[in-house]
Design a protein around this motif. Structure first.
Motif, short mmCIF file in Angstrom:
data_model
loop_
_atom_site.label_atom_id
_atom_site.label_comp_id
_atom_site.label_asym_id
_atom_site.label_seq_id
_atom_site.Cartn_x
_atom_site.Cartn_y
_atom_site.Cartn_z
N UNK A 1 -8.97 6.39 4.61
CA UNK A 1 -10.00 6.26 3.57
C UNK A 1 -9.55 6.90 2.26
N UNK A 2 -8.77 7.99 2.34
CA UNK A 2 -8.23 8.62 1.12
C UNK A 2 -7.30 7.65 0.39
N UNK A 3 -6.45 7.01 1.15
CA UNK A 3 -5.50 6.05 0.58
C UNK A 3 -6.27 4.86 0.00
N UNK A 4 -7.22 4.37 0.73
CA UNK A 4 -8.02 3.23 0.29
C UNK A 4 -8.82 3.57 -0.98
N UNK A 5 -9.34 4.79 -1.07
CA UNK A 5 -10.08 5.21 -2.26
C UNK A 5 -9.17 5.24 -3.48
N UNK A 6 -7.94 5.69 -3.31
CA UNK A 6 -6.98 5.71 -4.42
C UNK A 6 -6.66 4.29 -4.86
N UNK A 7 -6.48 3.39 -3.90
CA UNK A 7 -6.24 1.98 -4.22
C UNK A 7 -7.42 1.39 -5.00
N UNK A 8 -8.63 1.63 -4.54
CA UNK A 8 -9.82 1.09 -5.20
C UNK A 8 -9.96 1.65 -6.62
N UNK A 9 -9.69 2.95 -6.78
CA UNK A 9 -9.74 3.56 -8.11
C UNK A 9 -8.72 2.89 -9.03
N UNK A 10 -7.50 2.70 -8.55
CA UNK A 10 -6.45 2.09 -9.36
C UNK A 10 -6.84 0.66 -9.75
N UNK B 1 0.82 -1.20 0.00
CA UNK B 1 0.00 0.00 0.00
C UNK B 1 0.86 1.26 0.00
N UNK B 2 2.17 1.12 0.17
CA UNK B 2 3.04 2.28 0.27
C UNK B 2 2.89 3.22 -0.92
N UNK B 3 2.80 2.67 -2.10
CA UNK B 3 2.70 3.51 -3.30
C UNK B 3 1.44 4.36 -3.29
N UNK B 4 0.41 3.91 -2.62
CA UNK B 4 -0.85 4.64 -2.60
C UNK B 4 -0.88 5.76 -1.58
N UNK B 5 -0.01 5.72 -0.58
CA UNK B 5 -0.01 6.82 0.38
C UNK B 5 1.04 7.87 0.05
N UNK B 6 1.93 7.60 -0.91
CA UNK B 6 2.96 8.57 -1.27
C UNK B 6 2.40 9.94 -1.66
N UNK B 7 1.32 10.03 -2.43
CA UNK B 7 0.80 11.36 -2.78
C UNK B 7 0.29 12.15 -1.58
N UNK B 8 0.05 11.48 -0.47
CA UNK B 8 -0.48 12.14 0.71
C UNK B 8 0.61 12.49 1.74
N UNK B 9 1.85 12.10 1.45
CA UNK B 9 2.95 12.38 2.37
C UNK B 9 3.56 13.75 2.10
N UNK B 10 4.03 14.36 3.16
CA UNK B 10 4.83 15.57 3.01
C UNK B 10 6.25 15.15 2.67
N UNK B 11 7.05 16.06 2.18
CA UNK B 11 8.45 15.74 1.88
C UNK B 11 9.13 15.21 3.14
N UNK B 12 9.92 14.17 2.98
CA UNK B 12 10.58 13.55 4.13
C UNK B 12 11.75 14.41 4.57
N UNK B 13 11.75 14.87 5.82
CA UNK B 13 12.86 15.67 6.31
C UNK B 13 14.12 14.82 6.52
N UNK B 14 15.20 15.46 6.83
CA UNK B 14 16.48 14.78 7.01
C UNK B 14 16.43 13.71 8.10
#
Length: 62
Positions: free
Chosen positions: A27-36, A1-14
């Motif tokens: 639910x946002x992540x799950x909706x993206x997965x279901x759409x895909x 599921x990692x690929x589906x939550x990437x658009x919702x992540x902020x830039x990773x700090x150091x």
């Protein structure tokens, strides 16, 4: 599921701590997965129909 939550992540700090954008829910992540998943099924269905149609007309695929 990692690929589906990437658009919702902020830039990773150091320090490497992962944070999500405000208002993001599972639910946002799950909706993206279901759409895909639905999109992939529709695309594969269309490709199959094209392949069958070409075979019926006598064309061969390389």
């Amino acid at each position: 599921m990692r690929a589906y939550w990437l658009p919702f992540e902020e830039a990773v700090p150091a320090d490497g701590e992962h944070k999500f954008k405000d208002g993001t829910s599972f639910d946002d992540v799950l909706a993206l997965y279901a759409f895909d998943r639905r999109l992939r099924l529709h695309v594969m269905d269309a490709i199959e129909r094209i392949e069958v149609s070409l075979r019926e007309t006598g064309h061969t695929l390389p």
